[in-house]
Design an enzyme around this catalytic site. Structure first.
Site, PDB file in Angstrom:
ATOM      1  N   LYS A  48      -1.291 -31.237 -33.953  1.00 34.66           N
ATOM      2  CA  LYS A  48      -2.235 -30.433 -33.183  1.00 34.66           C
ATOM      3  C   LYS A  48      -3.265 -29.797 -34.106  1.00 34.66           C
ATOM      4  O   LYS A  48      -4.463 -29.764 -33.789  1.00 34.66           O
ATOM      5  CB  LYS A  48      -1.471 -29.348 -32.427  1.00 34.66           C
ATOM      6  CG  LYS A  48      -2.302 -28.177 -31.904  1.00 34.66           C
ATOM      7  CD  LYS A  48      -1.394 -27.118 -31.321  1.00 34.66           C
ATOM      8  CE  LYS A  48      -2.161 -25.874 -30.911  1.00 34.66           C
ATOM      9  NZ  LYS A  48      -2.660 -25.104 -32.070  1.00 34.66           N
ATOM     10  N   ASN A  49      -2.817 -29.321 -35.265  1.00 34.54           N
ATOM     11  CA  ASN A  49      -3.708 -28.601 -36.178  1.00 34.54           C
ATOM     12  C   ASN A  49      -4.617 -29.512 -36.994  1.00 34.54           C
ATOM     13  O   ASN A  49      -5.424 -29.027 -37.776  1.00 34.54           O
ATOM     14  CB  ASN A  49      -2.885 -27.716 -37.117  1.00 34.54           C
ATOM     15  CG  ASN A  49      -2.242 -26.549 -36.382  1.00 34.54           C
ATOM     16  OD1 ASN A  49      -2.703 -26.152 -35.321  1.00 34.54           O
ATOM     17  ND2 ASN A  49      -1.178 -26.010 -36.942  1.00 34.54           N
ATOM     18  N   CYS A  75      -3.004 -17.802 -28.554  1.00 33.65           N
ATOM     19  CA  CYS A  75      -1.666 -17.227 -28.442  1.00 33.65           C
ATOM     20  C   CYS A  75      -1.704 -15.732 -28.748  1.00 33.65           C
ATOM     21  O   CYS A  75      -2.356 -15.298 -29.678  1.00 33.65           O
ATOM     22  CB  CYS A  75      -0.706 -17.920 -29.401  1.00 33.65           C
ATOM     23  SG  CYS A  75      -0.242 -19.573 -28.870  1.00 33.65           S
ATOM     24  N   ARG A  89      -6.313 -12.002 -34.613  1.00 29.52           N
ATOM     25  CA  ARG A  89      -6.731 -12.990 -35.603  1.00 29.52           C
ATOM     26  C   ARG A  89      -8.241 -12.830 -35.742  1.00 29.52           C
ATOM     27  O   ARG A  89      -9.012 -13.520 -35.084  1.00 29.52           O
ATOM     28  CB  ARG A  89      -6.370 -14.406 -35.137  1.00 29.52           C
ATOM     29  CG  ARG A  89      -4.896 -14.700 -35.234  1.00 29.52           C
ATOM     30  CD  ARG A  89      -4.665 -16.184 -35.219  1.00 29.52           C
ATOM     31  NE  ARG A  89      -4.034 -16.592 -33.976  1.00 29.52           N
ATOM     32  CZ  ARG A  89      -3.702 -17.850 -33.703  1.00 29.52           C
ATOM     33  NH1 ARG A  89      -3.947 -18.798 -34.564  1.00 29.52           N
ATOM     34  NH2 ARG A  89      -3.142 -18.154 -32.566  1.00 29.52           N
ATOM     35  N   ASP A 119       4.897 -20.938 -38.432  1.00 29.22           N
ATOM     36  CA  ASP A 119       5.260 -21.643 -37.205  1.00 29.22           C
ATOM     37  C   ASP A 119       6.681 -22.197 -37.246  1.00 29.22           C
ATOM     38  O   ASP A 119       7.215 -22.594 -36.210  1.00 29.22           O
ATOM     39  CB  ASP A 119       4.283 -22.789 -36.942  1.00 29.22           C
ATOM     40  CG  ASP A 119       2.931 -22.302 -36.465  1.00 29.22           C
ATOM     41  OD1 ASP A 119       2.849 -21.156 -35.987  1.00 29.22           O
ATOM     42  OD2 ASP A 119       1.954 -23.057 -36.567  1.00 29.22           O
ATOM     43  N   ARG A 149       0.485 -26.864 -24.814  1.00 25.47           N
ATOM     44  CA  ARG A 149      -0.669 -26.755 -25.703  1.00 25.47           C
ATOM     45  C   ARG A 149      -0.419 -27.451 -27.035  1.00 25.47           C
ATOM     46  O   ARG A 149      -1.359 -27.923 -27.677  1.00 25.47           O
ATOM     47  CB  ARG A 149      -1.013 -25.281 -25.970  1.00 25.47           C
ATOM     48  CG  ARG A 149      -1.673 -24.548 -24.832  1.00 25.47           C
ATOM     49  CD  ARG A 149      -2.154 -23.169 -25.282  1.00 25.47           C
ATOM     50  NE  ARG A 149      -2.894 -23.283 -26.522  1.00 25.47           N
ATOM     51  CZ  ARG A 149      -2.689 -22.510 -27.591  1.00 25.47           C
ATOM     52  NH1 ARG A 149      -1.766 -21.571 -27.578  1.00 25.47           N
ATOM     53  NH2 ARG A 149      -3.410 -22.687 -28.689  1.00 25.47           N
TER      54      ARG A 149
END
Length: 467
Positions: free
Chosen positions: A51-52, A149, A154, A339, A447
């Site tokens: 995903k990243n 999230c 952030r 994570d 997601r």
């Protein structure tokens, strides 16, 4: 009703809306699931692109003068969000014959209405990474109010400060942030106060077409960052990665499209590994690779889990016997990923003794433990962190710590998913617990976890959809 109660109600409704939208994007038919826990997960599942990386690689396609082909793309909600935002800006997106293959043609990039960007972005933070490419292509960009999230603030100051150094003009509006570059962008000397992944990506995506040289110090060097650099180099960029987190970028006049297979998702791989450990199961994670997971594998072994590395993936299993407590400090790569800690916490509730996790990357990332305590876990969160003379990672502002005492049997409960990684941790807890657990806001998990419902079926989980 007090203002605090109203804010809490709005927050809960926002979570539900986020979950419904995210699930709908990937065809999730229900936002609630009932899990009958206590059964080991066994079998094989596959993980696709990270995903990243996949979402950032899609944004990078904006920089090319010819179409790009991205392979190994996961079917997750965040990818759909980026695809929608690219389409708003005139990028033609088509799917290839092979699963996970996307073709992105930026030949007709155009401006998009602010309201449309806001509507399509939803709670995603990805629009901020459109800034550099759009400033190069159109001379302007827009960032809606950022969501994502709810694991703490952030701040986007790192991004905005970097863009200003390249020559961008930043204007704050009631609806978001408008950026322009009437005189184009030029290379800059940038030192990040923290090796932020997002800010490093911002600099890379902006600097490759900026006039002159850019020097980035204190850069993030995660595997996904290196994979993005590989993509940009394929496009014609000149990027040198030096020791000590220093990256040099020589701006070029033009970039072409790329053909690239995204690196595997090490976050998802670690999550299924933790699920195998917590449920006393045996899971083969196809597509996982050893090099990018070495730090996680060391901790997995220390806790008492076992694994075998194969050419096509890694097998994770609980070998029997008692799990062992550990002390973990989350950190930027090559440290232990933030994570990774959330799914592992569930397994640590079953370890004999006291484990401590120092969370140094995000504040408020232990909110998911409230639900675990309601299920029977013994987890104490220290909001100001804990001193520890044996620590290797420097203490940081806003860090927290969690102390997990085990083993504690978990029992079924009602759980509302709060965020992506915490939500998957709740699934693991439900699978580990005895009895039934009802999990709501399920769509948020989509997601970042591709086809996770089908993967639960493949691993023998016992569940039904509610509603």
């Amino acid at each position: 009703m007090t203002n605090t109660e109203i804010a809490a109600q709005d927050h809960a409704e926002g979570l539900k809306q986020d979950a419904r939208k995210a699930g709908a994007r990937v065809g999730l038919t229900s936002d609630e699931i009932i899990i009958n826990g206590g059964r080991p997960l066994t079998g094989r599942i596959e993980v696709r692109g990270a995903k990243n990386l996949a979402t950032k690689a899609m944004v990078a396609a904006l920089l090319g003068q010819t179409p790009s082909v991205l392979r190994n793309v996961p079917n997750i909600s965040d990818v759909r969000v980026v695809a929608g935002l690219l389409a708003l800006h005139g990028v033609l997106i088509t799917r290839g014959e092979d699963p996970g293959e996307w073709r992105l043609d930026p030949s007709n990039v155009e401006r998009a209405h602010h309201a449309d960007i806001d509507a399509h972005a939803g709670s995603s933070r990805i629009p901020i990474l459109f800034c550099g490419p759009l400033l190069h292509r159109l001379g302007e960009a827009f960032i809606p109010d950022l969501g994502g999230c709810r694991i703490g603030d952030r701040p986007i100051d790192f991004h905005l400060d970097a863009l200003r150094k390249f020559g961008a003009i930043v204007e704050k509006l009631p609806s978001g942030i408008s950026l322009s570059a009437p005189n184009g962008l030029t290379g800059a000397n940038i030192e990040l106060p923290y090796p932020s992944v997002g800010a490093t990506e911002q600099v890379l995506l902006t600097s490759v077409l900026a006039e002159g040289q850019t020097e980035l110090r204190n850069a993030a060097i995660e595997p996904e960052i290196i994979d993005l650099i590989c993509i940009l180099q394929k496009m014609g960029a000149i990027i040198t990665v030096e020791p000590n987190r220093v990256i040099f970028i020589e701006g070029v006049k033009e970039l072409r499209g790329y053909d690239h297979a995204a690196i595997f998702d090490r976050n998802e791989a670690a999550s299924w590994a933790a699920a195998a450990l917590a449920t006393k199961g045996d899971v083969f994670v196809g597509g996982a690779q050893q090099e990018e997971m070495m730090t996680f594998l060391n901790v997995f072994r220390k806790v008492g889990g076992d694994f075998d590395v194969h050419d096509d993936g890694i097998r994770f299993w609980h070998p029997g016997g008692a799990l062992k407590p550990v002390t973990i400090e989350t950190d930027v790569h090559p440290g232990f990923m933030t994570d990774w800690q959330q799914p592992l916490v569930v397994a640590l509730t079953q370890a004999e003794g006291v484990s401590t996790i120092h969370e140094t990357v995000y504040e408020n990332r232990f909110g998911f433990t409230d639900a675990l305590n309601e299920m029977g876990a013994n987890i104490v969160v220290y909001k100001d962190g804990l001193a520890d003379e044996a620590r290797r990672v420097k203490r940081r502002e806003f860090e927290q710590a969690a102390v997990i005492t085990g083993p504690t049997p978990l029992t079924g409960s009602d759980i509302e998913v709060p965020d992506l990684r915490g939500g998957f941790s709740h699934l693991i807890a439900a699978l580990t617990a005895s009895g039934q657990t009802k999990v709501t806001n399920l769509g948020i998990i989509s997601r970042g976890y591709e086809n996770f419902i089908e993967k639960l079926r493949l691993l023998g989980a016992d569940f039904v959809f509610e509603g």
